[in-house]
Structures are given as C-alpha cells and as structure tokens.
Design an enzyme around this catalytic site. Structure first.
Site, PDB file in Angstrom:
ATOM      1  N   GLU A  38      17.203 -18.441  15.950  1.00  0.00           N
ATOM      2  CA  GLU A  38      16.822 -19.686  16.648  1.00  0.00           C
ATOM      3  C   GLU A  38      16.225 -19.386  18.019  1.00  0.00           C
ATOM      4  OE1 GLU A  38      18.833 -21.317  19.379  1.00  0.00           O
ATOM      5  OE2 GLU A  38      20.907 -20.679  19.009  1.00  0.00           O
ATOM      6  N   ARG A  63      28.769 -18.323  20.051  1.00  0.00           N
ATOM      7  CA  ARG A  63      28.465 -18.591  18.644  1.00  0.00           C
ATOM      8  C   ARG A  63      27.127 -19.288  18.459  1.00  0.00           C
ATOM      9  NH1 ARG A  63      32.790 -17.192  15.705  1.00  0.00           N
ATOM     10  NH2 ARG A  63      31.966 -18.196  13.828  1.00  0.00           N
ATOM     11  N   CYS A  68      14.392 -12.256  17.555  1.00  0.00           N
ATOM     12  CA  CYS A  68      14.479 -10.826  17.247  1.00  0.00           C
ATOM     13  C   CYS A  68      14.964  -9.970  18.410  1.00  0.00           C
ATOM     14  CB  CYS A  68      13.143 -10.308  16.727  1.00  0.00           C
ATOM     15  SG  CYS A  68      11.778 -10.322  17.917  1.00  0.00           S
ATOM     16  N   HIS A 105       7.628  -7.829  18.367  1.00  0.00           N
ATOM     17  CA  HIS A 105       8.740  -7.943  17.425  1.00  0.00           C
ATOM     18  C   HIS A 105       9.610  -6.698  17.563  1.00  0.00           C
ATOM     19  CE1 HIS A 105      11.162  -8.946  14.000  1.00  0.00           C
ATOM     20  NE2 HIS A 105      10.879  -7.801  13.398  1.00  0.00           N
ATOM     21  N   ASP A 120      16.615  -4.519  10.296  1.00  0.00           N
ATOM     22  CA  ASP A 120      16.116  -5.631  11.098  1.00  0.00           C
ATOM     23  C   ASP A 120      17.025  -6.837  10.922  1.00  0.00           C
ATOM     24  OD1 ASP A 120      14.680  -7.497  12.493  1.00  0.00           O
ATOM     25  OD2 ASP A 120      12.750  -7.011  11.574  1.00  0.00           O
TER      26      ASP A 120
END
Length: 271
Positions: A38, A63, A68, A105, A120
């Site tokens: 998210e 939590r 990435c 990324h 990943d």
C-alpha cells in the site's frame, strides 16, 4: 536490534525458518500473505521513511503495509536476522505502458549454498516467488501463474504468464509479460533513497497519482486501486466501484488489515 519474534508473529510463522531455499520460500510467502502492499501515506502527506526502525514501526508494530522500498527493507532485515546472506538490488517496473526509471524498484539478492536467488517481498503487481538466478529459470505461484527469468544484456528481466485477474490490473493479456528488469550492481543507501524519493514524490510516479492497496491470498489476489475493488480466489471473482467512504474504510480493514480513521479516509481525496 531487529525484533525477530515480533516479525515472525506479524507474518504468522511460529518459528524461525531454515536458511535454505525452502526457508526462503516460506518466509517470503508468509510475509506477502500477512503484510499488504500500500501507498496510502503518500496521499496523506506523510513522508515514506525507509530506515530499519521506521519500517519496523509501521509494518510490524502499527500493522500497516508499504510499497517495495519499505517491504524489502523489512524483509532484508529479517533475512539478516535469520542469517541468510542477502543484499539489496534495484530495478525498474515494466508493467505500465511507460516503464518506471531504473532504480525505482527494490528487491533482494540472496545467496544460498553458492547459488544466487532473487526474492521480492514488495512487488505489488502480483505474487512473484523466489527464483534461482539462472537464465530460463521458471517457477509457479500458488495462483497458477508462471514466472521466468531471462538474462538481458547487463541485467535480468522477470516475466509472468498468468491470469491478469491475479495481478493489480496492469500488464494483462495472454502469454509471457515482462514484470520488471534489474541488474546485480551493488547499491548503496543513497541510491535506494533516490529511488524511494522518486516513487514517493515524482509527478510521473503511479504512487503519487493513485491510492493503491493489494494483498496476496493463498490462491488469489485482492486489490483496491482508488475506488475500484477486485478480488479473485480460484474462479470466484468479486469486483466493483466503492462509492461510500464507510464501505471503503470497512473494506480496508476486513480485506487488507489496514485500519484508518474516518478523517484519514476523507483525506485520501477519493470521495
């Protein structure tokens, strides 16, 4: 000091994994099943901090999820705490019509018994399993998709062949589709910080333009892109546009495990 018991509890593993390929698979799979992908803090005007303490506080203690750079910082710290040999890599996502810039990324290179693997825990497009770094290597995900690694000049390309419904909606269509490209170049904290800054702030970044949430399911995938919801498990599909902020907030909590206040949902600017 990395709190390994708290991390393992967060991802639902009762004990340490073994430092082999099976252990790597178990760890990454559990991470992706438990921690959502998210980017909501960007829309909320909060900086995306990617130091170890910040990502642990957000993804484990609070939590929440992350994208990435956050996910793979946490995953890399967990690998180190478990005595895996690993280091970060940078790449570029190829799913959208225009690839992201190189270095935007993050993923991990893990060495096990002399064999390099890519892992990943932060690829939000779908579930990409750990794979041995070998030209032509293939692996299957629990949702039925297949993945292939292809040597590509001075780098590597990860390709996927699978149902576009078990992705975040990009890169659809039949056959092998490129997911992202990466190199094995050594990267330092400055390069990682630059990639994160682009992803979090640049006008061309998908994470600036959209509010994105997704979660890997045991045999499927669920995503919430802005107000569009899609969930697929096997052949069962649930989808539609969310037009009520109360429903959006409830969906965030029940499907993705993200609890935002009414004020935070309003600040996302979706309603």
């Amino acid at each position: 000091m990395f709190d390994l018991p708290a991390y393992l509890s967060r991802i639902g593993l009762p004990a340490r994994v073994t430092t082999d390929a099976e252990g790597l698979h178990r760890l990454q799979r559990a991470h992706r099943l438990a921690i959502p992908f998210e980017n909501l803090d960007i829309a909320l005007g909060r900086p995306i901090a990617i130091d170890s303490a910040a990502v642990f506080a957000k993804l484990v203690v609070a939590r929440r999820g992350g994208y990435c750079f956050e996910q793979n910082r946490l995953f890399g710290d967990a690998l180190a705490a478990l005595s895996f040999v690993a280091r970060p890599l940078l790449g570029q996502v190829l799913l959208s019509g225009t690839p992201s810039p190189p270095g935007t990324h993050a993923l991990s290179l893990v060495t096990i018994a002399g064999q390099n693997w890519i892992a990943d825990a932060g690829f939000g497009g779908s579930y990409a399993p750990p794979m041995p770094l070998t030209d032509g290597a293939e692996a299957s995900a629990p949702d039925g998709a297949r993945f292939r690694l292809q040597a590509d000049g001075d780098g590597w390309t990860l390709l996927r062949d699978g149902d576009p419904c078990t992705t975040d909606g990009r890169g659809g269509g039949p056959g092998w589709r490129p997911q992202y490209r990466f190199t094995l170049a050594e990267v330092d904290d400055a390069a990682i910080a630059a990639g994160n800054d682009w992803a979090a702030t640049h006008a061309d970044s998908r994470f600036v333009a959209h509010r994105i949430v997704s979660i890997v399911l045991p045999s499927g995938f669920a995503r919430l892109t802005d107000r569009d919801y899609h969930r697929q498990v096997g052949d069962a599909v649930s989808e539609g546009e969310i037009t009520d902020p109360r429903v959006y907030r409830l969906r965030l909590s029940l499907m993705f495990g993200i609890d935002l206040t009414r004020e935070e949902v309003a600040a996302l600017g979706l309603f």
